[in-house]
Structure formats: structure tokens, C-alpha cells
Design an enzyme around this catalytic site. Sequence first.
Site, PDB file in Angstrom:
ATOM      1  N   GLU A 436      24.076  50.172 -39.883  1.00 18.34           N
ATOM      2  CA  GLU A 436      23.582  49.084 -39.033  1.00 18.34           C
ATOM      3  C   GLU A 436      22.066  49.143 -38.874  1.00 18.34           C
ATOM      4  O   GLU A 436      21.401  48.105 -38.876  1.00 18.34           O
ATOM      5  CB  GLU A 436      24.267  49.133 -37.655  1.00 18.34           C
ATOM      6  N   ASP A 512      29.357  42.307 -46.109  1.00 16.43           N
ATOM      7  CA  ASP A 512      27.951  42.056 -46.462  1.00 16.43           C
ATOM      8  C   ASP A 512      27.831  41.582 -47.916  1.00 16.43           C
ATOM      9  O   ASP A 512      27.089  40.639 -48.218  1.00 16.43           O
ATOM     10  CB  ASP A 512      27.126  43.336 -46.294  1.00 16.43           C
TER      11      ASP A 512
END
Length: 629
Positions: A436, A512
Site C-alpha cells: 500500500e 491492480d
Amino acid sequence: MSNNTTPNGDKNSKEPKNRQSMIMFAVFMLVGILVWSFLQKSFTDATTKQISYSEFVAMLEEDRISKVEETYSTWKITPKDQPIEGVELTYYTGKMNDEELLPMMKEKGIEINPYIPDTTSGWIYEIASILLPVLLIWLVFGFVIRRMGGGGMMGVGKSKAKVYIEKETGVTFKDVAGQEEAKESLVEVVDFLHNPERYAEIGAKLPKGALLVGPPGTGKTLLAKAVAGEAHVPFFSLSGSDFVEMFVGVGASRVRDLFEEAKKNAPCIIFIDEIDAIGKSRDSKLGGNDEREQTLNQLLAEMDGFESNKACLVLAATNRPEVLDQALLRPGRFDRRIIVDRPDLKGRVDVLKVHAKNVRLDETVDLEAIALATSGAVGSDLANMINEAAILAVKDGRKAVSQKDLFEAVEVVLVGKEKKDRILGVEERKIVSYHEVGHALVSALQKDSEPVQKITIVPRTMGALGYVMQVPEEEKYLNTKKEIEAMLVGYLGGRAAEEIVFDTVTTGAANDIQKATKLARAMVTQYGMSDKFGLMGLESKESMYLNNGTVLNCSDNTAADVDAEIMRILKESYEEAKRLLCENRECLDKISEFLIEKETITGKEFMEIFRRVKDESEEYYQEELIFAE
């Protein structure tokens, strides 16, 4: 003058219905008689058996008979011994001129019932024995068909529309926000219904139909209810699926009945929600739906038959306009297409104000900040966020909703609630933290990226083990090529951080990669941002208001080249992400350590650590230069 018609055609419209009712009555009556006769014959065959006269005499001599009944042409015999308890088995045989029969029966003490010709009451009983079962079958069929969607036995084709008059819906245009252009078009229609003479003076005609088009949740049905609340005229509301039944012709009959009722109540409004259920394009392919096509044909005919002086308007809503039949969309049927799209920034602020007017808010609330963080949200999403924020405030024991509650509600709607029972291991927490922070750090290092609002490694119910919230500084309707390239690098920053720190990769980057591939494909096939293909459009959109899917419009060879170009763009973006993170490895480590400890950090805390580490690096670099000199 002929008396076959009346000004509104009531007699002619009733004659086919009466004829259809008589035919249905006759068919049901015949079916009822046949069913009853079959059941009666089956029961008689099971309890009655024919025997010869000699067998009858033998049973008489052996004293195996309890009762003998004389009919018009037979002897009906009841034996003493019954094979099945509770069921009376009888025999019958033809009558003969036998003088010894009667004395023999008297001798054996058998009950004798002589033949008595039928009287009037006997005939009544026979008729009632047929009519009563038929009537029972008639009532059962009527109940079944009424349950299946009619208005009674002969009401299979009756309209199921709900009628709203005056302000019974409880919704007006004041309750609809964020759709000013759509409201403006509908206000004109309502004014036309209220003051038709103003438009008639200049020669204007009322539009026959208006089609509300937009994504789910944008407020199409709410707008229609607002029209009902403002119009003060009868408002017929139903769904497209209400026309469709298993019987062919029922939908068309319901369309006829609906428009007949509308003409009687003119001026009025008819609203058909999800019209694509009956309005799909007709084709000649195998497996077509005859019932749906008949219903659509009847709808087309009825809308053509609308007289302009009747002042009846048809409103319809759909999120699949591309599948509708072209005959339905032409001028003269649906004259107006009203786009009910996702609200912009101002529209989202207005929607939030409408849904928050009955909610107690404290002084910290800034609805514009919430609207800025919810780009792409529809009205139903925003309403849900306000409600979730109110629930969170009550759970925390507070009397008013705060800004913190609203941001938490945004996260609940977008990524789900926190899964506090899911405990990650030490190694997994470290991987998720670096992943992250990789996203956030790559975004901070690029000037065309959106600023970071929040970073968390708390798992969520929608599957995310952590996420980065980015909020734009202003509403945007266009993206430059550099901004898209920055987004691609940001998507792949998490995977790049995993590879740099742990020298391996995990499954955590699946979403992603999917987003990055979709965006890179759009660059090549739709936006003309590829050097190899230039301005060539290679994809076309379909279902733009639902899944926003696309279809390739090129050869297989070109499609292979497209895949190769997408692979090149993604590879370059990934290399750029790794370069940025390698050059700022100290920032990556420091922020990840802080995130592992805190689990959730704000964008402000993230930028403070980022600037402090950068400043320390600059000071160290300057000292090294001085020492070298």
C-alpha cells in the site's frame, strides 16, 4: 347513422371481449363436463361389475346376496361379503322373464327394491349432479387464473398498473437533485399537461413519449414519481415485466387495456419502468419470444393511435437503450430522450444536501469534501452513505453525524466494513504495508497524480487487505496522457514494492493488474494514445450504462498487435514504478514501519514523514558534498 360505434369506441371494444368471454366459458364448460364424466365413469368401473344371469342365480342359491335392486333393464346386486371395507362393490345383470326368481328371493330373505320410474325431482337431481361439479371446476380455474395475474376469470389481460393521482407518491421535483437538465425537460411536459392552451395557440403539440436513460441508481424512477407528484393528473405506473406472462397474447391484451384506461382518464401519464423487458429489438432468429414481440407490436400500435388532443404522455425508463427496437425510438413515439447521468460535483453536493436534510449534522461536516471524494457515485450511493454515517454515529453514542462518520461511510460503501476478526500474520502485515505504501509513494512522487487521503492495512469485507484512498483536488472531466500514464504507474506501484523489498511477488496485486490492463487497453483502442496505432479506433462501447463493456472492431492480427502494445505500456509503467521506489527506498521503509505500527494513517501523516525523510536526505547529501570538498 349507424349505432355500432360511440365517440370513444366503447361498444366496439366490448364486443370482442364479450365474444372472447363466451368462447372461454364454453371451453371451460366442455372441459368440466368431460372431466366430471371421466371421473364418474372411472369410479363406476371400479365399484361395479357385470355378471351373467346364471352367476346371479348361483349366488342366489348359495345365499351370498343381501340386496337386489331392480332398474329399468337390469338387476343391481349387492353381495353379503365385501372384499374392501368401506367400499360397496355391486354387480349387475340383465333381466329375464323368470317366474321362479321372485319366490326364490323371498325364500332367501333378500331385500328387494322394485323399479320406480323417475319423477321431476329425479331429473333435477340428475342435472344438479352434472352442473355442481362443473361449477366447482369453474371456480377453481377462476381462482388459479386470478392468482396468475388477471382481474378475475376473464381478467387475464387486464392491466396491472398502479394509479397515482395528485401527490400520493409523496415526491416532487424538490426531492430530486443533481439532474437539473432532466428536471427541466420534465417540467415542460408537466406544464404542457396543466396549460395545453398556451402551447396550442402557437401550434405546439404534446410529445407522445419521453425515455429516461441512465445508469442504475441515478434517479430515473424517482424523477417519474416526481412527475406524478407535480402533474395533478392520473399517473399509471408499472414495470415492463408486468406485461409478460406465459400465455401468448396476454401482454398485448394488457397493453390494449392500459391505453384504453388512459384515454378514459386523459389528460394522464403512463410510466413503464425497465421498458427493455418488452422493447428489445425484433429479429427473425430462431428462439424468438412471440409473446414479447406481440406485446411490443401492440405498444407501437397504441402509441401511434394516441390522438394529440388526448394529452396522454408515455414515460419510460431503461439503462439499456442500445437493445431497444428502433421503431420504438423514432420521433412520434418516444420524441424525447432524457439522459439521467451520474451527477457532477455540484450535483453530488445537492444530492447529499437533499438526503441529509432530515439528518442531524455537527459543525465539522463539509459536504463538498465528501462530494469530491465520491467521484462517479450515483444518487443511491450517496443516499446510502448518508444513512451509513447516521448509523455509525448512533453506534458510537453521538447525537449528530460528523465528518469522520461520513468518510467512514464512504469507505463502507466503496470497500466494505472492517473485518476485525481477520488477523494477518506478521509477514503478511509487512507485505500488505509495503504494497500500500508503494501505491501511495509512487503517487506522491509524480506531479500528475491525485493526493493521498488515507492509507490502511485493515482488511475489508469486500476482499481488500488494505487500500489507499486518493481524493482529487478538483472535479475533472478529461484526463491528459500524462495523467493516465501516472495512474498506470500508481496501479503497479504496490507490485513493484513487493518485488523490491521481498524479492518475490504475491497474489495481492490481482485487482491492480486488472485495472492497469483495462486502462492501458483503453489508451490503445479508444483514446488514440498509442504511437503504434495513432488515431485508429479499435473498440466500440456497448452497455455503456451498465458494465461499460467494449467490443474489438479489428482483425485477429491487429488484436495480437494490440495485446503486444498493451504489454509494452504496462512493462514501461512497471519499470518506472520500480525506479521511483528504488530511488526513495528510505521513504518506503520509514512509512511502511509507521503504517505497520498504526495500521491506518492519514494523508497528512503520510506527507509529513515523506517530507521529513526527504529533508534529512537533502541535509545528508549537502554534508557529503561539503566533506568531499
